[in-house]
Design an enzyme around this catalytic site. Structure first.
Site, PDB file in Angstrom:
ATOM      1  N   SER A 190       0.799  -1.228   0.000  1.00 59.59           N
ATOM      2  CA  SER A 190       0.000   0.000   0.000  1.00 59.59           C
ATOM      3  C   SER A 190       0.832   1.277   0.000  1.00 59.59           C
ATOM      4  CB  SER A 190      -0.937   0.002   1.205  1.00 59.59           C
ATOM      5  OG  SER A 190      -0.200  -0.066   2.402  1.00 59.59           O
ATOM      6  N   HIS A 218      -5.260  -3.843  -2.154  1.00 59.93           N
ATOM      7  CA  HIS A 218      -4.910  -2.840  -3.166  1.00 59.93           C
ATOM      8  C   HIS A 218      -4.714  -3.488  -4.533  1.00 59.93           C
ATOM      9  CE1 HIS A 218      -4.513   0.665  -0.487  1.00 59.93           C
ATOM     10  NE2 HIS A 218      -4.148  -0.230   0.418  1.00 59.93           N
ATOM     11  N   LYS A 249     -12.382  -0.698  -1.045  1.00 60.62           N
ATOM     12  CA  LYS A 249     -11.497   0.081  -1.917  1.00 60.62           C
ATOM     13  C   LYS A 249     -12.049   0.028  -3.347  1.00 60.62           C
ATOM     14  CE  LYS A 249      -7.402  -0.017   1.014  1.00 60.62           C
ATOM     15  NZ  LYS A 249      -7.971  -0.559   2.258  1.00 60.62           N
TER      16      LYS A 249
END
Lengths: 415, 83
Positions: A190, A218, A249
Site C-alpha cells: 500500500s 490494493h 477500496k
C-alpha cells in the site's frame, strides 16, 4: 470522579507529545460524495473548496456509481437496514451467501467468508487456522492489520526482506521442522505500490510445502487482465491458499472484507475466527451493492483498462516533470521526497493548488523515505491528471527539487 | 564482548540491510528508533541471540529499547549469560 484532573492531564500530555512530534492527524471533512472531484472543508472550519482527489482508494471509480447506489437502495428496501445479529445466529441472509459465492468465483478460489472489514479478516484468520506448532513467514512490509493478526496467533513467526525471494527461501529451509508453514504477503504494497513476485513465491511454497496468504486489498478489481488480482497477473490463479481482501477500496469502497481460499481453511474461520463470531453481519445495502460491483467488474474491463492507462500516463508525465517516483506499474504512485517536512509542506501547497494529496513519513514509512502517495482512479480524466502534474511541477519548482535525484533532494533538505 | 559485537553486527547487516543500503553500523547506531529494523521484524534477531548464546530472553526484556543498539543488545545478552 473516576476521570480525575490528573487522569485527564496524563491523556492530554500524550496528545501534546503526538503533536510535538508532528504526527497529529488533523480532521479533513469531505462535504460531497466520494469521487475524483470533491468538496473539502480543511482545516476544520475553513470555507469549503472543490479539489481533485488523488488520495482515495477509489481505484475503479465505483464509490458513487449510480448503478451501485441503486443496488444499495434496492438492498435497503428489500432486506432492511441492519441485521442486529452476528452471522451465525440470525445475521445471514440469502444475499450474504450470494456475495460469498460471487467472490469465490471472481477470486478463483474454493470458498469465501465475509468479515465486517479486511482488518477483521486479517485479525481473525491466523488464530483460526494455526497453532503453536506452526510458523508464519511474512514480508517485512505487510499491512499493519496482518501484523496485528499474526501477533494474536500462537504460531511462531519470522520475517523476510521485502520481496526478497532468496531470503524467503532461506527462512523456508530454516523452518522445515514446523507442522505448517504459511507465507504472508501483500499482493500490492500500500505504501510503495510494489507488486509482490507471486509466481516465484508460489513456486517456493510448493517446493518447501508451505501455504501462501496474500492480502489483495490494493489489487482486487484491477490487477491482472480481468482485475482478479495479483494471482491473475502472475498466472497463479487457483494456486493461492488464502486471499484476504476488501470491499472498501476498488470494489465499491463502502466496507466489508473477506477470507477466500481453501475450503477447510475458510470453514475453520467460520468456526473459530473471533471477528466473524463476535461482530455484526455486513448490512444488506452494502451486500447488495457489492454484488452489483462484481457484476460491473466481471462484465467489462473498461474501468480497469482506463485505470491502467491513467496510471501509465501519470507515471510518464510526473517523471517528465522532473520528480522522483518509485518505479512500478500500479496506481499507487509515490512521489519520493525523503524528508518528512518537505513531504508535509508540499502536500499543503498542493492542496492550495486544488490537488488533494497527503504526505507520508516515519513511522508510517521507513525513516528517510517520506513521500506524497498519489493514487490514480479510473474516474480521473486526462485533464485532471494534467492538472495534478502541473501542480506538482509548480510546487516542485518552488522547493527547487525538479530534476534532482534522491541524493540531490537529501543534500538539499536532509533525511 | 568485542567478538559478540561483531557477531551481532554481522547478523544485523545480513538479516536486515540490503546490498545498496549505505549505512555504517557502529556500536551505538540506533537500529529500531531510526527505522533500520522495525519492531515486527525484531523477532528474528531475538531468535538468533537465543540460539547463538543458549539463552532465553523474556518478552518483557526483549523490548525495542533494549534492542536499539549493538551495545544495548550485548548488555542484555551478557546479563542473561551471567545468570
Amino acid at each position: 470522579m473516576v476521570y480525575s484532573d490528573r487522569t485527564r492531564q496524563l491523556f492530554a500530555d500524550e496528545l501534546t507529545s503526538i503533536r510535538g512530534k508532528g504526527l497529529f492527524k488533523e480532521k479533513r471533512f469531505i462535504c460531497s460524495a466520494q469521487d475524483a472531484e470533491i468538496e473539502v472543508e480543511y482545516p476544520e472550519g475553513a470555507p469549503r473548496r472543490r479539489v481533485l482527489n488523488f488520495c482515495a482508494n477509489n481505484y475503479l471509480g465505483l464509490s458513487s456509481h449510480p448503478e451501485v447506489v441503486a443496488a444499495a437502495h434496492q438492498g435497503l428496501e428489500e432486506r432492511g437496514y441492519g441485521m442486529s445479529s452476528v452471522r451465525f445466529i440470525c445475521g445471514t441472509q440469502d444475499i450474504h451467501r450470494d456475495l460469498e459465492n460471487r467472490l469465490t468465483e471472481f477470486l478463483g478460489t474454493e470458498d469465501t467468508i465475509l468479515f465486517p472489514s479486511c482488518l477483521d479478516a486479517n485479525a481473525g484468520v491466523f488464530e483460526a487456522i494455526l497453532g503453536a506448532e506452526d510458523v508464519i513467514i511474512a514480508d517485512r512490509l505487510i499491512h499493519a492489520s496482518l501484523v496485528d493478526g499474526i501477533r494474536l496467533c500462537s504460531a511462531e513467526y519470522d520475517t523476510f526482506k521485502h520481496m526478497d525471494m532468496k531470503h524467503l527461501e532461506k527462512k523456508l529451509e530454516a523452518h522445515q521442522d514446523k507442522r505448517h508453514r504459511l507465507i504472508v504477503t501483500d499482493g500490492v504494497f500500500s505504501m510503495d505500490g510494489d507488486l509482490c513476485p507471486l509466481g516465484e513465491m508460489v513456486a517456493l511454497a510448493e517446493k518447501y510445502d508451505a501455504m501462501v496468504l496474500v492480502d489483495e486489498c490494493h489489487a482486487s478489481g484491477f490487477i491482472g487482465k480481468t482485475g482478479r488480482g495479483t494471482h491473475e497477473h502472475f498466472g497463479v490463479l487457483g494456486r493461492i491458499d488464502l486471499i484476504t481482501t476488501t470491499l472498501g477500496k476498488a470494489l465499491g469502497g463502502a466496507s466489508g472484507g473477506c477470507v477466500s481460499g481453501r475450503r477447510e481453511l475458510v470453514e475453520l474461520c467460520r468456526q473459530k475466527a473471533r471477528p466473524y463470531l463476535f461482530s455484526n453481519a455486513i448490512a444488506p445495502s452494502i451486500v447488495s451493492a457489492s454484488i452489483k460491483v462484481l457484476d460491473i467488474v466481471s462484465g467489462s474491463t473498461e474501468r480497469r483498462d482506463r485505470l491502467e492507462w491513467n496510471t501509465r500516463y501519470f507515471r510518464e508525465q510526473i517523471v517528465a516533470a522532473g520528480l522522483n517516483i518509485r518505479e512500478g506499474e500500479t496506481p499507487i504512485a509515490p512521489v519520493m521526497l525523503y524528508n518528512a517536512k518537505l513531504a508535509n509542506d508540499m502536500s499543503r501547497d498542493m492542496y492550495a493548488e486544488g490537488i488533494y494529496v497527503v504526505g507520508f513519513f516515519f513511522p508510517v514509512v521507513p525513516a528517510g523515505a517520506a513521500r506524497i502517495r498519489v493514487q490514480l482512479s479510473a474516474s480521473h480524466t486526462k485533464e485532471m491528471i494534467d492538472q495534478c502534474v502541473a501542480a506538482f511541477r509548480k510546487v516542485g519548482e518552488k522547493y527547487g527539487i525538479l530534476g534532482l535525484d534522491k541524493q540531490g533532494i537529501i543534500d538539499k533538505y536532509g533525511m | 564482548m568485542a567478538d559478540m559485537k561483531e557477531v551481532i553486527k554481522e547478523y544485523i547487516v545480513d538479516e536486515y540491510l540490503d546490498d545498496d543500503d549505505d549505512i555504517e553500523l557502529t556500536d551505538t547506531t540506533p537500529i529500531i528508533s531510526s527505522g533500520i529494523v522495525d519492531s515486527f521484524s525484531m523477532v528474528s534477531l531475538k531468535a538468533f541471540l537465543e540460539k547463538k548464546y543458549g539463552i532465553s530472553l523474556p518478552d518483557s526484556e526483549a523490548t525495542p529499547e533494549a534492542f536499539d543498539t549493538v551495545q544495548s543488545i550485548c548488555a542484555l545478552v551478557q546479563k542473561h549469560l551471567a545468570k
